[in-house]
Design a protein around this motif. Structure first.
Motif, short mmCIF file in Angstrom:
data_model
loop_
_atom_site.label_atom_id
_atom_site.label_comp_id
_atom_site.label_asym_id
_atom_site.label_seq_id
_atom_site.Cartn_x
_atom_site.Cartn_y
_atom_site.Cartn_z
N ALA A 27 0.83 -1.20 0.00
CA ALA A 27 0.00 0.00 0.00
C ALA A 27 0.87 1.25 0.00
CB ALA A 27 -0.93 -0.02 1.21
N GLN A 28 1.99 1.21 0.72
CA GLN A 28 2.86 2.38 0.78
C GLN A 28 3.50 2.68 -0.58
OE1 GLN A 28 2.94 -0.27 2.82
NE2 GLN A 28 2.22 0.61 4.78
N ALA A 29 3.94 1.62 -1.27
CA ALA A 29 4.53 1.82 -2.60
C ALA A 29 3.49 2.33 -3.58
CB ALA A 29 5.15 0.52 -3.09
N LEU A 30 2.26 1.84 -3.47
CA LEU A 30 1.18 2.32 -4.34
C LEU A 30 0.91 3.79 -4.10
CD1 LEU A 30 -1.16 1.93 -6.35
CD2 LEU A 30 -2.55 1.10 -4.43
N GLN A 31 0.85 4.21 -2.86
CA GLN A 31 0.63 5.62 -2.55
C GLN A 31 1.73 6.50 -3.13
OE1 GLN A 31 0.31 5.63 1.73
NE2 GLN A 31 -1.70 4.62 1.72
N ALA A 32 2.97 6.05 -3.01
CA ALA A 32 4.09 6.82 -3.57
C ALA A 32 3.98 6.92 -5.08
CB ALA A 32 5.43 6.17 -3.17
N GLY A 33 3.61 5.80 -5.74
CA GLY A 33 3.46 5.83 -7.18
C GLY A 33 2.33 6.73 -7.63
N GLU A 34 1.20 6.70 -6.93
CA GLU A 34 0.07 7.53 -7.32
C GLU A 34 0.36 9.01 -7.08
OE1 GLU A 34 -3.32 5.67 -5.40
OE2 GLU A 34 -3.75 4.61 -7.29
N ARG A 35 1.10 9.34 -6.02
CA ARG A 35 1.51 10.74 -5.82
C ARG A 35 2.39 11.21 -6.97
NH1 ARG A 35 2.27 9.16 -0.36
NH2 ARG A 35 4.54 8.95 -0.73
N ARG A 36 3.30 10.33 -7.39
CA ARG A 36 4.22 10.72 -8.46
C ARG A 36 3.49 10.90 -9.79
NH1 ARG A 36 8.13 13.59 -10.53
NH2 ARG A 36 9.41 12.50 -12.07
N ILE A 37 2.55 10.02 -10.12
CA ILE A 37 1.88 10.19 -11.41
C ILE A 37 0.93 11.38 -11.40
CG2 ILE A 37 2.19 7.80 -12.14
CD1 ILE A 37 -0.60 7.15 -11.35
#
Length: 314
Positions: A280-290
């Motif tokens: 979930a943490q990696a997903l949140q980081a990816g979605e912030r970046r995109i």
């Protein structure tokens, strides 16, 4: 450049023995099969929420098939973001133009060529390829779930034309290593992805490397016998294990398909709209970046090249 002419040349050196010269193989059992669901010229055969859970790190597969009348529907698809994955686009009939000013590369991808795009921590794409003036465009787009060390890494795009990809028998080695042939695609270890054409009556056996217990194929043209029939437009998943997969082109035309094998992805899939991550943490980081890249993309304005492509934004 069409699949018919290129693949015919690629297989012309092989002798096709009569089927009755072979002993009956022990079939590796098919456990799942699907024809997916279509929307215009695109058929979704696998998604991260269905067969992608079984075949991971292979988590998504589209078969696209457009003639001159329907190719505009593909061209009208909007730009969209990804994170946590890599996309692998392989034409099998017709050709695509690419034009990437950032890398100074431009050219044509036909049968045996590949676009590799590692989204890592985020990218926007969807129009970096444009259809050549051909009667038909057909091919596959695959998503690979990236390992934790790469899922939020830097982005990377490569366009590799067919002459730079080697063959092992009837198989173009798109990703990975097969029978002494290493693909130039910079994919993570433990994944093989092959593009194969078999002539009518030709039999071929794929022996997965050690540890590759995930195995599947998707057939675009022709018909196959894998101990059970496989028809054009189908994707099948084989039972987990490292046993060989033996196939015979059982129809009257060439059988053209992609086949994947891999070491299983050890993480649960955390899914966003266009993202697949290991946590979930990696997903949140990816979605912030995109989301951040989306704002910058809007500020960048018109990025269309003279050839009509819109390069990957990263």
């Amino acid at each position: 450049m069409t699949r018919t002419s290129t693949s015919s040349a690629a297989v012309a050196h092989r002798t096709v023995d009569a089927p009755d010269t072979y002993p009956a193989p022990a079939a590796r059992r098919i456990t799942h099969r699907t024809r997916g669901h279509g929307h215009g010229p695109i058929t979704r055969l696998m998604s991260p929420s269905d067969l992608g859970q079984i075949a991971k790190p292979f988590v998504f597969l589209d078969l696209f098939d457009a003639d001159k009348r329907t190719v505009q529907a593909m061209a009208n698809m909007p730009l969209h973001p990804h994170s946590g994955i890599a996309t692998v686009t392989v034409p099998i009939e017709g050709a695509f133009h690419y034009d990437d000013p950032a890398s100074g590369s431009a050219g044509t991808l036909g049968y045996g060529g590949v676009e590799w795009a590692r989204a890592g921590g985020g990218m926007w794409h969807g129009k970096e390829l444009s259809a050549a003036d051909v009667p038909r465009i057909q091919g596959f787009q695959l998503w690979l779930a990236l390992p934790a060390a790469l899922e939020n890494s830097e982005q990377e795009s490569r366009y590799i034309e067919a002459q730079h990809l080697r063959q092992a028998g009837p198989a173009h080695v798109i990703v990975g290593h097969h029978q002494g042939v290493q693909s130039p695609v910079p994919a993570p270890d433990g994944i093989n992805y092959l593009l194969v054409t078999l002539q009518p009556g030709e039999r071929w056996t794929y022996q997965p490397p050690a540890g590759h217990s995930v195995g599947w194929l998707a057939l675009a043209q022709g018909r196959l016998d894998a101990g059970a029939p496989i028809d054009a437009g189908e994707m099948v998943v084989f039972e987990h294990g490292e046993a060989a997969i033996t196939l015979e082109a059982s129809g009257e035309q060439n059988a053209v398909f992609v086949l994947g094998s891999a070491v299983p992805h050890p993480h649960p899939l955390h899914l966003g709209s266009y993202s697949v991550h290991t946590s979930a943490q990696a997903l949140q980081a990816g979605e912030r970046r995109i989301a951040e890249l989306g704002r910058k993309l809007r500020e960048a304005g018109d990025r269309r090249t003279a050839s009509g492509t819109i390069p990957v934004f990263r």
